[in-house]
Design a protein around this motif. Structure first.
Motif, PDB file in Angstrom:
ATOM      1  N   THR A  70       0.828  -1.213   0.000  1.00 32.34           N
ATOM      2  CA  THR A  70       0.000   0.000   0.000  1.00 32.34           C
ATOM      3  C   THR A  70       0.861   1.261   0.000  1.00 32.34           C
ATOM      4  O   THR A  70       2.054   1.232   0.324  1.00 32.34           O
ATOM      5  N   SER A  71       0.221   2.356  -0.312  1.00 34.50           N
ATOM      6  CA  SER A  71       0.896   3.652  -0.263  1.00 34.50           C
ATOM      7  C   SER A  71       1.332   3.971   1.170  1.00 34.50           C
ATOM      8  O   SER A  71       2.397   4.550   1.390  1.00 34.50           O
ATOM      9  N   ALA A  72       0.541   3.555   2.138  1.00 36.37           N
ATOM     10  CA  ALA A  72       0.905   3.786   3.542  1.00 36.37           C
ATOM     11  C   ALA A  72       2.153   2.981   3.919  1.00 36.37           C
ATOM     12  O   ALA A  72       3.002   3.439   4.683  1.00 36.37           O
ATOM     13  N   GLN A  73       2.254   1.771   3.360  1.00 37.22           N
ATOM     14  CA  GLN A  73       3.466   0.978   3.627  1.00 37.22           C
ATOM     15  C   GLN A  73       4.686   1.616   2.975  1.00 37.22           C
ATOM     16  O   GLN A  73       5.781   1.613   3.557  1.00 37.22           O
ATOM     17  N   LEU A  74       4.516   2.159   1.780  1.00 40.80           N
ATOM     18  CA  LEU A  74       5.618   2.898   1.153  1.00 40.80           C
ATOM     19  C   LEU A  74       6.021   4.084   2.028  1.00 40.80           C
ATOM     20  O   LEU A  74       7.214   4.348   2.225  1.00 40.80           O
ATOM     21  N   ASP A  75       5.032   4.794   2.563  1.00 42.28           N
ATOM     22  CA  ASP A  75       5.341   5.894   3.485  1.00 42.28           C
ATOM     23  C   ASP A  75       6.234   5.420   4.631  1.00 42.28           C
ATOM     24  O   ASP A  75       7.182   6.093   5.027  1.00 42.28           O
ATOM     25  N   THR A  76       5.914   4.242   5.160  1.00 46.10           N
ATOM     26  CA  THR A  76       6.676   3.699   6.287  1.00 46.10           C
ATOM     27  C   THR A  76       8.114   3.400   5.878  1.00 46.10           C
ATOM     28  O   THR A  76       9.054   3.656   6.636  1.00 46.10           O
ATOM     29  N   LEU A  77       8.286   2.856   4.680  1.00 41.52           N
ATOM     30  CA  LEU A  77       9.639   2.564   4.196  1.00 41.52           C
ATOM     31  C   LEU A  77      10.437   3.859   4.041  1.00 41.52           C
ATOM     32  O   LEU A  77      11.598   3.949   4.459  1.00 41.52           O
ATOM     33  N   LEU A  78       9.813   4.864   3.452  1.00 41.78           N
ATOM     34  CA  LEU A  78      10.491   6.150   3.264  1.00 41.78           C
ATOM     35  C   LEU A  78      10.779   6.813   4.606  1.00 41.78           C
ATOM     36  O   LEU A  78      11.826   7.445   4.792  1.00 41.78           O
ATOM     37  N   GLU A  79       9.864   6.637   5.544  1.00 33.13           N
ATOM     38  CA  GLU A  79      10.050   7.213   6.875  1.00 33.13           C
ATOM     39  C   GLU A  79      11.263   6.580   7.571  1.00 33.13           C
ATOM     40  O   GLU A  79      12.050   7.273   8.230  1.00 33.13           O
ATOM     41  N   ALA A  80      11.427   5.275   7.397  1.00 28.47           N
ATOM     42  CA  ALA A  80      12.599   4.605   7.988  1.00 28.47           C
ATOM     43  C   ALA A  80      13.884   5.118   7.354  1.00 28.47           C
ATOM     44  O   ALA A  80      14.881   5.363   8.051  1.00 28.47           O
ATOM     45  N   ALA A  81      13.876   5.292   6.036  1.00 26.46           N
ATOM     46  CA  ALA A  81      15.072   5.797   5.350  1.00 26.46           C
ATOM     47  C   ALA A  81      15.410   7.203   5.822  1.00 26.46           C
ATOM     48  O   ALA A  81      16.571   7.534   6.095  1.00 26.46           O
ATOM     49  N   ARG A  82      14.406   8.019   5.921  1.00 23.65           N
ATOM     50  CA  ARG A  82      14.581   9.416   6.295  1.00 23.65           C
ATOM     51  C   ARG A  82      15.230   9.567   7.673  1.00 23.65           C
ATOM     52  O   ARG A  82      15.931  10.539   7.940  1.00 23.65           O
ATOM     53  N   ARG A  83      14.995   8.580   8.559  1.00 24.04           N
ATOM     54  CA  ARG A  83      15.527   8.666   9.915  1.00 24.04           C
ATOM     55  C   ARG A  83      16.920   8.060  10.061  1.00 24.04           C
ATOM     56  O   ARG A  83      17.484   8.023  11.155  1.00 24.04           O
ATOM     57  N   ALA A  84      17.482   7.554   8.958  1.00 25.89           N
ATOM     58  CA  ALA A  84      18.819   6.954   9.029  1.00 25.89           C
ATOM     59  C   ALA A  84      19.864   8.035   9.331  1.00 25.89           C
ATOM     60  O   ALA A  84      19.640   9.212   9.048  1.00 25.89           O
ATOM     61  N   PRO A  85      20.990   7.616   9.895  1.00 22.13           N
ATOM     62  CA  PRO A  85      22.051   8.599  10.162  1.00 22.13           C
ATOM     63  C   PRO A  85      22.794   8.940   8.866  1.00 22.13           C
ATOM     64  O   PRO A  85      22.787   8.166   7.916  1.00 22.13           O
ATOM     65  N   SER A  86      23.436  10.106   8.849  1.00 21.69           N
ATOM     66  CA  SER A  86      24.268  10.490   7.702  1.00 21.69           C
ATOM     67  C   SER A  86      25.334  11.474   8.154  1.00 21.69           C
ATOM     68  O   SER A  86      25.187  12.127   9.187  1.00 21.69           O
ATOM     69  N   ALA A  87      26.395  11.563   7.364  1.00 24.19           N
ATOM     70  CA  ALA A  87      27.514  12.441   7.722  1.00 24.19           C
ATOM     71  C   ALA A  87      27.014  13.874   7.848  1.00 24.19           C
ATOM     72  O   ALA A  87      26.448  14.429   6.909  1.00 24.19           O
ATOM     73  N   GLY A  88      27.219  14.455   9.011  1.00 22.68           N
ATOM     74  CA  GLY A  88      26.780  15.827   9.235  1.00 22.68           C
ATOM     75  C   GLY A  88      25.295  16.035   9.008  1.00 22.68           C
ATOM     76  O   GLY A  88      24.862  17.143   8.706  1.00 22.68           O
ATOM     77  N   ASN A  89      24.522  14.957   9.162  1.00 23.40           N
ATOM     78  CA  ASN A  89      23.065  15.004   8.922  1.00 23.40           C
ATOM     79  C   ASN A  89      22.755  15.502   7.506  1.00 23.40           C
ATOM     80  O   ASN A  89      21.760  16.184   7.264  1.00 23.40           O
ATOM     81  N   SER A  90      23.607  15.130   6.543  1.00 25.64           N
ATOM     82  CA  SER A  90      23.485  15.644   5.169  1.00 25.64           C
ATOM     83  C   SER A  90      22.317  15.020   4.409  1.00 25.64           C
ATOM     84  O   SER A  90      21.863  15.592   3.416  1.00 25.64           O
ATOM     85  N   GLN A  91      21.854  13.836   4.822  1.00 30.22           N
ATOM     86  CA  GLN A  91      20.692  13.186   4.205  1.00 30.22           C
ATOM     87  C   GLN A  91      20.796  13.149   2.675  1.00 30.22           C
ATOM     88  O   GLN A  91      19.874  13.592   1.983  1.00 30.22           O
TER      89      GLN A  91
END
Lengths: 190, 190
Positions: free
Chosen positions: B32-53
Motif C-alpha cells: 500500500t501507499s501507507a506501507q511505502l510511506d513507512t519505508l520512506l520514513e525509515a530511510a529518512r531517519r537513518a544517520p548520515s555524515a553531518g546530517n546531510s541526508q
C-alpha cells in the motif's frame, strides 16, 4: 485470481524510530566479546553487490590494547566523547587502487559498507546498544598503526555503548536534528 | 564504582539472520501507499555524515505509472524477476559534480545512501516485506526519464515484496551464498 493485501502498518519500528547518535556514552557499560561477535555476525550477513562483502573491521573494547591504539588518532572533537563508549569499531571499505583492476565492485564498496554498518548498528539496538558513527579521526594514522593496505580504505568509525542520557546523566541533542520529510526525499511516485 | 555488564546476547536478531534477497516475488502481493510511506520514513531517519541526508527515491508500485516508466530500463537479467515485485524503488545519492564545490559530504553520499536503504529494507522486514537490491538496469535511461539532475546519481534499485518461495512457489537460492566468517572480516581485535 485474488490479490493478497498486506495489512497497513504505517508505523516505523520503534527501534528505528527511536534511534539516535548519543552525544555521550555511559562510561561503565561493558560490551562483551560475545556481543561484539553478534555485531560482526550481523554485518557479515548484510547484502552486497555480487556478494562482494567489501568490508572489514577493527574493534577495540574500552580498556583493551586495540582501543588504546585507536584513541590517539581521534580528532579533538571526537576525543571528548568517543573514548568512554564501550566499543570503538573502525569500518573499512575495499576500494580499487588506481591503475589496477583487481576489484570489480569498488563503485559499490562504500554503499555496501554503509549497509553492513547499518545492519551492525541495528543489531546493536536489539541488544540494548546505541551507536554513534563519525569520521573525526586520523584515517591515515589508523591505517598506518594497523598496517591496513591501500586497497582497504579506513572509512568511518562507530562508537557503541549505552547513551549516557539513558542513565539520567546527559540529555543527548541527537534526536533534535532537522530532517527532510518523506515528500522532500521522494523524487517521483504515483 | 561498579561496572554495568549487559547480559550476553550472542544471537543475531531473527529478522537480520533470516534476511535474503529473493530470486522471485509473489506477483499478487500489493504494497500500500501507507506501507511505502513507512519505508520512506525509515530511510529518512537513518544517520548520515553531518546530517546531510544525501538520498532521494523514485517509487513505483506494480501497475502504476511510475512502475510502467521504470520497467523498460531494467536489464534483461533483472527484467525476468523484478517486475513482479510489489514495489520498485530507485535509490539516488547526492554526488558532487566535478569542478564544483557545492556539496561537502559527497565522499560519504553512497555510504549514507547504503545505510538509508538498509534501514528501509529492515523496516520492510518488520512489516513482512522482503527486498532484493540490484544494479542491473539502465541508470542513464532512468535519470533521463525522470529528469534527475547530474548532481544526483541513480545508484541502485530495490525490489520489495513477498518472496515467492514464502508461498511455496519457488525456492530462492538467496540463502546459499558463501560468506566470509567473522574472523575473516576482522582486521584487528584484542
Amino acid at each position: 485470481m485474488t490479490s493478497c493485501q498486506i495489512p497497513t502498518v504505517p508505523e516505523v519500528h520503534p527501534a528505528l524510530a527511536g534511534r539516535f547518535s548519543p552525544a555521550a556514552f555511559d562510561p561503565h557499560t561493558i560490551v562483551t566479546s560475545a556481543q561484539l561477535d553478534t555485531l560482526l555476525e550481523a554485518a557479515r550477513r548484510a547484502p552486497s553487490a555480487g556478494n562482494s562483502q567489501p568490508w572489514m573491521f577493527i574493534a577495540g573494547h574500552r580498556g583493551d590494547d586495540v582501543h588504546a591504539r585507536l584513541v590517539p588518532y581521534l580528532a579533538r572533537s571526537s576525543s571528548v566523547w568517543a573514548p568512554t563508549a564501550s566499543l570503538l569499531i573502525v569500518n573499512l571499505a575495499h576500494v580499487l587502487i588506481e591503475g589496477t583492476t583487481d576489484w570489480e565492485y569498488s563503485e559499490f564498496s562504500r554503499y555496501d559498507l554503509g549497509q553492513a554498518v547499518a545492519h551492525m548498528t541495528i543489531q546493536g539496538l536489539t541488544i540494548g546498544l546505541d551507536a554513534h558513527q563519525f569520521r573525526a579521526f586520523d584515517r591515515a594514522g589508523i591505517a598506518s598503526e594497523f598496517g591496513v593496505p591501500p586497497h582497504w580504505e579506513v572509512t568511518s568509525m562507530t562508537a557503541f555503548g549505552v547513551a549516557a542520557h539513558a542513565r539520567g546523566e546527559v540529555i543527548s541533542p541527537g534526536t533534535s536534528q532537522e530532517r527532510a520529510d518523506i515528500n522532500e526525499i521522494t523524487w517521483a511516485r504515483a
